[in-house]
Design an enzyme around this catalytic site. Structure first.
Site, PDB file in Angstrom:
ATOM      1  N   LYS A 295       0.813  -1.224   0.000  1.00  0.00           N
ATOM      2  CA  LYS A 295       0.000   0.000   0.000  1.00  0.00           C
ATOM      3  C   LYS A 295       0.841   1.268   0.000  1.00  0.00           C
ATOM      4  O   LYS A 295       0.434   2.276  -0.583  1.00  0.00           O
ATOM      5  CB  LYS A 295      -0.983   0.013   1.170  1.00  0.00           C
TER       6      LYS A 295
ATOM      7  N   ASN B  49      -1.078   7.181   6.422  1.00  0.00           N
ATOM      8  CA  ASN B  49      -0.218   6.267   7.162  1.00  0.00           C
ATOM      9  C   ASN B  49       1.218   6.318   6.660  1.00  0.00           C
ATOM     10  O   ASN B  49       2.097   5.671   7.212  1.00  0.00           O
ATOM     11  CB  ASN B  49      -0.757   4.831   7.026  1.00  0.00           C
TER      12      ASN B  49
ATOM     13  N   HIS C  40      -0.574  -8.404  12.221  1.00  0.00           N
ATOM     14  CA  HIS C  40      -1.181  -7.750  13.395  1.00  0.00           C
ATOM     15  C   HIS C  40      -2.103  -8.674  14.187  1.00  0.00           C
ATOM     16  O   HIS C  40      -3.097  -8.232  14.759  1.00  0.00           O
ATOM     17  CB  HIS C  40      -1.971  -6.500  12.963  1.00  0.00           C
TER      18      HIS C  40
END
Length: 451
Positions: free
Chosen positions: A127, A150, A195
Site C-alpha cells: 500500500k 499512514n 497484526h
C-alpha cells in the site's frame, strides 16, 4: 469494534471537551487542527509514554498527561481522538465507548473537513508503494495532489496544502476509528496474516480493512483475492484488477500483446511493463493499481509514461540502489516478514544469478513457503543474522554468514553482468540493526562500496 454508522455529530463546534490520546506526529497534527477549527474547545492530551514524542511542540495552554491514563479527563470528554497505535479494545478506550462518547481517529477528523476527491488505499502489503506511485503519476498528469495518511505527511496536515486530490494510505488501525470518509475511489489490495496480536483473527482483521469501502463511490478490488471485495451494494461501483489476465471480466490487468506485456485499463492497452524501473511482478501489480485508481478518479493517465519510467520506488522497498557493470543491487529491507519476501520473489526476472540476502530476527516464522519461489530462480541464498540457520534448507545453494557485510564482501568477487544482489530478509532487523531503515542504509553503503 464500533459500528461504522454512528449517530454522532461531525461538526467540531458541537464538542467542548476534547481529549487527544497519543502524541507524536499524528497527535500533533490533530492538536494543530483543533487549535484552528475548535478554538472554543478545551483540548487535553494523554500519552501513556513517560516522555511524549513531540511534546516540546505543544502550546503551553494545552494540558498534557504522560506516563499512564487520566480516566477523569476521559470521563469528562465529549470527544476522544485516538492515535492509531491505541486499539479501541484497550480497556480505558472501551470504557469511553461504553459511555457513549465518540472515539475517532485523525482520518475521521480529516473526513469532516475535506471537500476535494480522495483516493484511499489499504492492504496487507504494497500500500505504501501504491500510494506513493499514485501521487507521483497524478503530479505528472498536472494534478495538485496531497499524499499521506499512514505514510509521510499526516492527513490533517495535507488539508493545509489546499490540494485538488488527496491520496491516502490507510492502515487497519486507522480504519477502526473512521466512520464518514467517502473516497472517490477506494482499494483493498490484498490480505495476508498480520497484526494478529491486535485482532481476534483473520476475519476481524479483514473486517477492519473492509471499512474503507463503507461510503466509497467506487471500489477497486483484487480479482485474484475475493476476500478483498466488499458486500455488493447498489450505491458502490465495483471494479476488479488482476495483475495477470486470468478473469474474463477484469477491468484492469496486464496482457501480452504482440509479444510485449502491457498494462490494460478498461480493456484499452497502455504502457509496456518493461518500462518500469521498479523490479518484480508485485511492482507491476502496484503500477497497474496506481494507473487504475487514477483512471477511476477521472484523471488522464496518458501523461504518466515518463513518471512510470523514472519511478524507482520507496526507500527500502524493492529499490534499485545501484546498477553497475550489468549488476543490479536491490534494497528490500522493508521485507520484515515471509509474505513480503514472497511478493518480491514472485515473477522476479533475473538474467543471471540472484544473490538473495536473508535472515535476522525471524519472530518465530515458518520460512518454508519461500521454497517454491526459490526453486524458480537461479539463486544463491546468503543467510545471515541470528536466525540465518532457519533458511539453510530452503535451497540447494545456501551459504551461512554472520553478517550482511561478510556476505556481500564474499559474493562481490563472483558477480557478473546480469546478476542481481537483493536484500529481502523476511526477518526483522533487531538482532543487528535498530530498525529496517538502518539495515537498508547499511546495504546501500555496501552496494556503493562493492558495485
Amino acid at each position: 469494534m464500533p459500528s461504522n454508522s454512528p449517530g454522532f455529530s461531525t461538526e467540531l463546534q458541537d464538542y467542548d471537551h476534547i481529549v487527544v490520546v497519543g502524541l507524536g506526529i499524528t497527535g500533533l497534527s490533530v492538536v494543530e487542527h483543533l487549535c484552528t477549527y475548535a478554538k472554543h474547545a478545551d483540548v487535553k492530551v494523554i500519552d501513556t509514554r513517560e516522555i511524549a514524542p513531540g511534546s516540546e511542540h505543544l502550546d503551553d495552554d494545552i494540558e498534557l498527561f504522560c506516563g499512564g491514563w487520566n480516566t477523569t479527563w476521559l470521563q469528562q470528554a465529549d470527544l476522544v481522538i485516538c492515535s492509531p497505535g491505541i486499539a479501541v479494545a484497550t480497556p480505558e478506550i472501551a470504557t469511553v465507548i461504553e459511555l457513549g462518547t465518540p472515539v475517532i481517529g485523525d482520518i475521521e477528523l480529516f473526513a469532516w473537513q475535506v471537500t476535494k476527491p480522495v483516493i484511499a488505499i489499504t492492504g496487507s502489503n504494497g500500500k505504501s508503494t501504491v500510494t506513493d506511485l499514485t501521487g507521483e503519476l497524478a503530479k505528472a498528469a498536472g494534478i495538485n495532489v496531497g499524499v499521506g495518511g499512514n505514510i509521510g505527511t499526516p492527513a490533517l496536515s495535507l488539508l493545509q496544502q489546499n490540494c485538488d486530490l488527496y491520496v491516502l494510505e490507510l492502515s487497519s488501525f486507522q480504519l477502526e476509528t473512521t466512520y464518514h470518509l467517502a473516497p472517490k475511489v477506494a482499494t483493498f489490495l490484498n490480505l495476508s496474516e498480520d497484526h494478529m496480536d491486535r485482532y481476534e483473527g483473520m476475519e476481524d482483521y479483514r473486517q477492519a480493512k473492509l471499512r474503507i469501502f463503507e461510503h466509497a463511490e467506487q471500489a477497486l478490488v483484487n480479482g485474484d483475492e475475493p476476500e478483498t471485495a466488499p458486500v455488493p451494494s447498489h450505491s458502490l461501483k465495483l471494479h476488479r484488477f488482476s495483475p495477470i489476465h486470468t478473469l474474463g471480466d477484469t477491468d484492469y490487468d496486464i496482457k501480452v500483446v504482440d509479444g510485449e506485456a502491457r498494462f490494460r485499463l478498461q480493456r484499452k492497452t497502455s504502457f509496456l511493463t518493461r518500462q518500469l524501473s521498479i523490479v518484480g511482478r508485485h511492482n507491476q501489480s502496484n503500477a497497474l493499481v496506481a494507473l487504475a485508481l487514477l483512471d477511476l478518479a477521472g484523471i488522464d493517465t496518458t501523461q504518466c509514461e515518463g513518471a512510470l519510467q523514472s519511478y524507482t520506488g520507496l526507500s527500502h522497498r524493492c529499490q534499485v540502489v545501484e546498477h553497475q557493470k550489468g549488476v543490479r543491487w536491490v534494497n528490500d529491507s522493508k521485507a520484515t516478514n515471509v509474505a513480503s519476501t514472497q511478493a518480491a520473489l514472485s515473477g522476479l526476472e533475473v538474467e543471471g544469478r540472484l544473490y538473495l540476502l536473508v535472515g535476522g530476527d525471524g519472530k518465530g516464522a515458518d520460512f518454508t513457503p519461500l521454497k517454491e519461489h526459490l526453486a524458480q530462480l537461479a539463486v544463491t541464498l546468503c543467510c545471515f543474522g541470528r536466525d540465518g540457520d532457519a533458511f539453510m534448507e530452503l535451497s540447494n545453494d545456501c551459504v551461512r554468514f554472520q553478517t550482511m557485510e561478510q556476505a556481500i564482501e564474499t559474493i562481490s568477487t563472483k558477480l557478473t553482468s546480469g546478476d542481481m544482489v537483493m536484500l529481502s530478509p523476511a526477518c526483522a532487523s533487531f538482532d543487528q540493526y535498530p530498525n529496517f531503515m538502518r539495515r537498508g542504509d547499511a546495504f546501500i553503503a555496501l552496494a556503493k562500496q562493492y558495485a
